[in-house]
Design a protein around this motif. Structure first.
Motif, PDB file in Angstrom:
ATOM      1  N   ARG A 142       0.846  -1.205   0.000  1.00 44.76           N
ATOM      2  CA  ARG A 142       0.000   0.000   0.000  1.00 44.76           C
ATOM      3  C   ARG A 142       0.870   1.239   0.000  1.00 44.76           C
ATOM      4  N   ALA A 143       0.469   2.227  -0.812  1.00 46.46           N
ATOM      5  CA  ALA A 143       1.239   3.465  -0.908  1.00 46.46           C
ATOM      6  C   ALA A 143       0.282   4.648  -0.813  1.00 46.46           C
ATOM      7  N   PRO A 144       0.771   5.779  -0.284  1.00 47.69           N
ATOM      8  CA  PRO A 144      -0.103   6.960  -0.249  1.00 47.69           C
ATOM      9  C   PRO A 144      -0.522   7.352  -1.667  1.00 47.69           C
ATOM     10  N   VAL A 145      -1.676   7.991  -1.772  1.00 50.68           N
ATOM     11  CA  VAL A 145      -2.237   8.260  -3.103  1.00 50.68           C
ATOM     12  C   VAL A 145      -1.693   9.552  -3.718  1.00 50.68           C
ATOM     13  N   GLY A 146      -1.520  10.574  -2.885  1.00 48.08           N
ATOM     14  CA  GLY A 146      -1.063  11.859  -3.420  1.00 48.08           C
ATOM     15  C   GLY A 146      -1.650  12.994  -2.592  1.00 48.08           C
ATOM     16  N   VAL A 147      -2.260  13.963  -3.298  1.00 49.73           N
ATOM     17  CA  VAL A 147      -2.854  15.113  -2.593  1.00 49.73           C
ATOM     18  C   VAL A 147      -4.319  14.779  -2.291  1.00 49.73           C
ATOM     19  N   ALA A 148      -4.647  14.757  -1.006  1.00 50.00           N
ATOM     20  CA  ALA A 148      -6.028  14.453  -0.607  1.00 50.00           C
ATOM     21  C   ALA A 148      -6.794  15.757  -0.393  1.00 50.00           C
ATOM     22  N   GLY A 149      -7.993  15.824  -0.945  1.00 54.13           N
ATOM     23  CA  GLY A 149      -8.883  16.972  -0.722  1.00 54.13           C
ATOM     24  C   GLY A 149      -9.830  16.622   0.413  1.00 54.13           C
ATOM     25  N   LEU A 150      -9.865  17.466   1.439  1.00 52.82           N
ATOM     26  CA  LEU A 150     -10.664  17.160   2.630  1.00 52.82           C
ATOM     27  C   LEU A 150     -11.667  18.291   2.865  1.00 52.82           C
ATOM     28  N   ILE A 151     -12.934  17.953   2.947  1.00 51.74           N
ATOM     29  CA  ILE A 151     -13.973  18.987   3.104  1.00 51.74           C
ATOM     30  C   ILE A 151     -14.836  18.626   4.311  1.00 51.74           C
ATOM     31  N   SER A 152     -14.960  19.571   5.238  1.00 49.68           N
ATOM     32  CA  SER A 152     -15.644  19.234   6.499  1.00 49.68           C
ATOM     33  C   SER A 152     -16.764  20.227   6.813  1.00 49.68           C
ATOM     34  N   PRO A 153     -17.702  19.819   7.677  1.00 47.74           N
ATOM     35  CA  PRO A 153     -18.861  20.651   7.998  1.00 47.74           C
ATOM     36  C   PRO A 153     -18.657  21.511   9.252  1.00 47.74           C
ATOM     37  N   TRP A 154     -19.735  22.180   9.669  1.00 42.61           N
ATOM     38  CA  TRP A 154     -19.623  23.152  10.758  1.00 42.61           C
ATOM     39  C   TRP A 154     -20.001  22.628  12.123  1.00 42.61           C
ATOM     40  N   ASN A 155     -20.525  21.415  12.208  1.00 40.00           N
ATOM     41  CA  ASN A 155     -21.098  21.034  13.504  1.00 40.00           C
ATOM     42  C   ASN A 155     -20.061  20.598  14.534  1.00 40.00           C
ATOM     43  N   LEU A 156     -19.012  19.903  14.069  1.00 35.48           N
ATOM     44  CA  LEU A 156     -17.919  19.501  14.966  1.00 35.48           C
ATOM     45  C   LEU A 156     -16.635  19.911  14.238  1.00 35.48           C
ATOM     46  N   PRO A 157     -16.338  21.200  14.207  1.00 30.69           N
ATOM     47  CA  PRO A 157     -15.352  21.702  13.243  1.00 30.69           C
ATOM     48  C   PRO A 157     -13.965  21.054  13.308  1.00 30.69           C
ATOM     49  N   LEU A 158     -13.269  21.209  14.421  1.00 33.17           N
ATOM     50  CA  LEU A 158     -11.902  20.680  14.454  1.00 33.17           C
ATOM     51  C   LEU A 158     -11.917  19.148  14.596  1.00 33.17           C
ATOM     52  N   TYR A 159     -12.881  18.653  15.307  1.00 34.64           N
ATOM     53  CA  TYR A 159     -13.054  17.214  15.530  1.00 34.64           C
ATOM     54  C   TYR A 159     -13.133  16.476  14.185  1.00 34.64           C
ATOM     55  N   LEU A 160     -14.006  16.955  13.287  1.00 30.86           N
ATOM     56  CA  LEU A 160     -14.186  16.223  12.023  1.00 30.86           C
ATOM     57  C   LEU A 160     -13.082  16.513  11.012  1.00 30.86           C
ATOM     58  N   LEU A 161     -12.521  17.713  11.090  1.00 33.70           N
ATOM     59  CA  LEU A 161     -11.425  18.031  10.167  1.00 33.70           C
ATOM     60  C   LEU A 161     -10.190  17.171  10.484  1.00 33.70           C
ATOM     61  N   THR A 162      -9.892  17.040  11.780  1.00 30.95           N
ATOM     62  CA  THR A 162      -8.711  16.257  12.165  1.00 30.95           C
ATOM     63  C   THR A 162      -8.950  14.756  11.961  1.00 30.95           C
ATOM     64  N   TRP A 163     -10.203  14.352  11.989  1.00 24.75           N
ATOM     65  CA  TRP A 163     -10.555  12.941  11.720  1.00 24.75           C
ATOM     66  C   TRP A 163     -10.203  12.586  10.275  1.00 24.75           C
ATOM     67  N   LYS A 164     -10.043  13.604   9.431  1.00 22.11           N
ATOM     68  CA  LYS A 164      -9.620  13.378   8.045  1.00 22.11           C
ATOM     69  C   LYS A 164      -8.124  13.658   7.866  1.00 22.11           C
ATOM     70  N   ILE A 165      -7.665  14.774   8.447  1.00 24.82           N
ATOM     71  CA  ILE A 165      -6.245  15.131   8.246  1.00 24.82           C
ATOM     72  C   ILE A 165      -5.341  14.035   8.830  1.00 24.82           C
ATOM     73  N   ALA A 166      -5.684  13.562  10.030  1.00 21.10           N
ATOM     74  CA  ALA A 166      -4.790  12.619  10.721  1.00 21.10           C
ATOM     75  C   ALA A 166      -4.540  11.343   9.899  1.00 21.10           C
ATOM     76  N   PRO A 167      -5.593  10.633   9.455  1.00 23.20           N
ATOM     77  CA  PRO A 167      -5.288   9.422   8.674  1.00 23.20           C
ATOM     78  C   PRO A 167      -4.645   9.735   7.331  1.00 23.20           C
ATOM     79  N   ALA A 168      -5.044  10.862   6.718  1.00 25.65           N
ATOM     80  CA  ALA A 168      -4.492  11.193   5.399  1.00 25.65           C
ATOM     81  C   ALA A 168      -2.972  11.365   5.490  1.00 25.65           C
ATOM     82  N   ILE A 169      -2.519  12.137   6.472  1.00 21.37           N
ATOM     83  CA  ILE A 169      -1.070  12.381   6.538  1.00 21.37           C
ATOM     84  C   ILE A 169      -0.330  11.211   7.194  1.00 21.37           C
TER      85      ILE A 169
END
Ligand code: NAD
Length: 487
Positions: A142-169
């Motif tokens: 398995r290899a990283p894919v490249g540049v990941a686009g991450l789009i998150s909502p307003w209800n749990l702002p940092l919680y949901l954004l980091t739930w995407k950034i953390a696994p991506a990086i």
């Protein structure tokens, strides 16, 4: 960081630098109704620069070992935890949620997201099979894919954004993230910690702005092969259409219309407080919130009486007051939308037992222009009513009676969504039977919102495509290859 008069002015974070934007959007404090922050109104140009920075950073970041990336993620978790109070204050002000919720849920979880993936990335294994008759072994890499686009909502702002950034990086991708234009502040604050944590420039880029401009520019960018999106089903349909010509990999975490099914052998002393939380926590602005409560007829009256009495005790008011349970809704428009659902239910003959239009909302002077609404319980709502079919995403829950297990499963499944369900019963056999038959990505029995991040999270039907979790996020954020060796 730029500060003009009393207004907080955010800047994009691209290639490790804060970069001002040529135009800005007003961001409101939902608890006062005042504009207090300016958010960059980014578009194609800013997204282009961010994607370029992410592409440039990819070769070095993706070649680091999982252990090196893990150490950086852990450091970032430490730094967020160190600033927990400042983050919690900012999240509460920006989103309207109570300071208690931000302190105990949003920010600790944001830090934990980095810690969790810092650990889980060290324990992923790939597959291997042996085909002795052919003299071959097969294995996957398995290899990283490249540049990941991450789009998150307003209800749990940092919680949901980091739930995407953390696994991506953690997997070795670099990212361009776009938080909701309504809640951008904590993402911007986190950017200030990245360098100190050791995140190389360009690995995490954050572009602020609207969905229509910045979001779509990211979705349509040819050099962003995967999009992880959390938000509404309607936006997901648009993203699917826009990304289709590029055949992008999509992860879509969407809305819900979550049932709670309460059988007459349920322990109401546990069920009532938990169902109040599942209905009204974070002003009902959680995709997992309960909005249809099915109660077996034998306990219906008792449940309703006790549930309404307890709902009336929830204190609505200034989110920064630690004794407050319900803060402000995200915006004036959203408040209006949620109120309209209650009006429609009334017009259809349903009974509003407490909250909106029934009880008086007593707000401190400074909060009278804020977007507040009392926890509202509606009974005698028809299953086909919009309040029982559509996602309301506010402090409104409907309670209806049912007779049999067979009937309630059918009714609970009778919506387009399938995100989360809750079942209350002391009969283990029934719990398993019902859980298996519910069309729902998550089923909690005799509890709510107890999460093991290792396991898949996500919805079926109109609630989403794909799952997130240790293994699922790893698979989404990596490209798999099967290699065959003949010996
Ligand atoms: P939304 O769909 O309006 O916006 C989500 C994000 O998408 C925002 O950043 C927005 O700017 C962006 N966006 C909007 N239009 C876009 C476009 N055309 N192209 C690209 N990006 C675009 O949702 P919201 O109102 O911010 O959030 C509430 C919704 O999110 C609810 O439906 C809720 O159930 C859902 N949600 C789901 C989960 C889950 O895990 N399943 C979690 C939280 C929230």
């Amino acid at each position: 960081m730029a500060q003009s008069k009393a207004l907080l002015v955010l800047e994009n974070f691209i290639g490790g630098k804060f970069i001002p934007c040529s135009s800005y959007i007003d961001s409101y404090n939902p608890s006062t109704g005042d504009v207090y922050c300016k958010v960059p109104d980014s578009g194609k140009e800013e997204v282009e620069a961010a994607v370029k920075a992410a592409k440039d950073a990819f070769p070095i970041w993706s070649s680091k070992s999982p252990l090196e990336r893990s150490q950086i993620l852990n450091k970032l978790a430490d730094l967020i935890e160190h600033d927990l109070e400042a983050f919690a204050q900012a999240e509460s002000k920006d989103q309207g949620k109570t300071i208690t919720f931000a302190r105990t849920v949003d920010i600790p979880r944001a830090a934990y997201n980095f810690r969790f993936f810092a650990s889980s990335i060290l324990h992923q294994v790939t597959e291997c099979t042996e085909m002795a008759t052919m003299g071959c072994v097969h294995y996957t890499s398995r290899a990283p894919v490249g540049v990941a686009g991450l789009i998150s909502p307003w209800n749990l702002p940092l919680y949901l954004l980091t739930w995407k950034i953390a696994p991506a990086i953690a997997c070795g991708n670099t990212v361009v993230a776009k938080p909701s234009e309504m809640t951008s502040v904590t993402a911007w604050m986190m950017c200030k910690l990245l360098e100190k944590a050791g995140v190389p420039h360009g690995v995490v880029n954050i572009v602020f702005g609207t969905g229509a401009k910045a979001g779509e520019a990211l979705v349509c960018h040819p050099d962003v092969p995967l999009i992880s999106f959390t938000g509404s089903t309607l936006t997901a349909q648009r993203i699917t259409e826009k990304s289709a010509p590029h055949c992008k990999r999509l992860s879509l975490e969407l809305g819900g219309k979550n049932p709670a099914i309460i059988f007459d052998d349920a322990d109401l002393s546990q069920c009532i407080p938990t169902t109040l939380r599942s209905s009204f926590a974070n002003q009902g602005e959680i995709c997992l919130c309960t909005s249809r409560i099915f109660v077996q007829r034998g306990i219906y009256s008792e449940f309703l009486k006790r549930f309404v009495a307890e709902a009336k005790k929830w204190k609505t008011g200034n989110p920064s007051d630690p004794t407050v349970d319900v803060g402000a809704l995200i915006s004036k428009e959203h408040l209006e939308k949620v109120r309209n659902y209650v009006k429609k239910a009334q017009a259809e003959g349903a009974r509003v037992l407490c909250g909106e239009g029934v009880d008086a909302l007593d707000l401190p002077l400074g909060n009278q222009k804020g977007y507040f609404m009392l926890p509202t319980v509606i009974a005698e709502v028809k299953d086909e009513s919009c309040c029982m079919q559509e996602e309301i995403f506010g402090p409104v829950t409907c309670v209806v009676a049912f007779d049999t297990e067979e009937e309630v499963i059918k009714r609970a499944n009778g919506v387009k969504y399938g995100l989360a369900a809750t079942v209350w019963s002391s009969n283990v056999g029934r719990i398993h039977r019902v859980a298996h038959r519910l069309q729902s990505g998550l089923v909690w029995t005799n509890c709510w919102l107890v999460r093991d991040l290792n396991l898949p999270f996500g919805g079926m039907k109109a609630s989403g495509i794909g799952r997130e979790g240790a293994k699922d996020s790893y698979e989404f954020f990596t490209e798999v290859k099967t290699i065959t060796i003949k010996h």
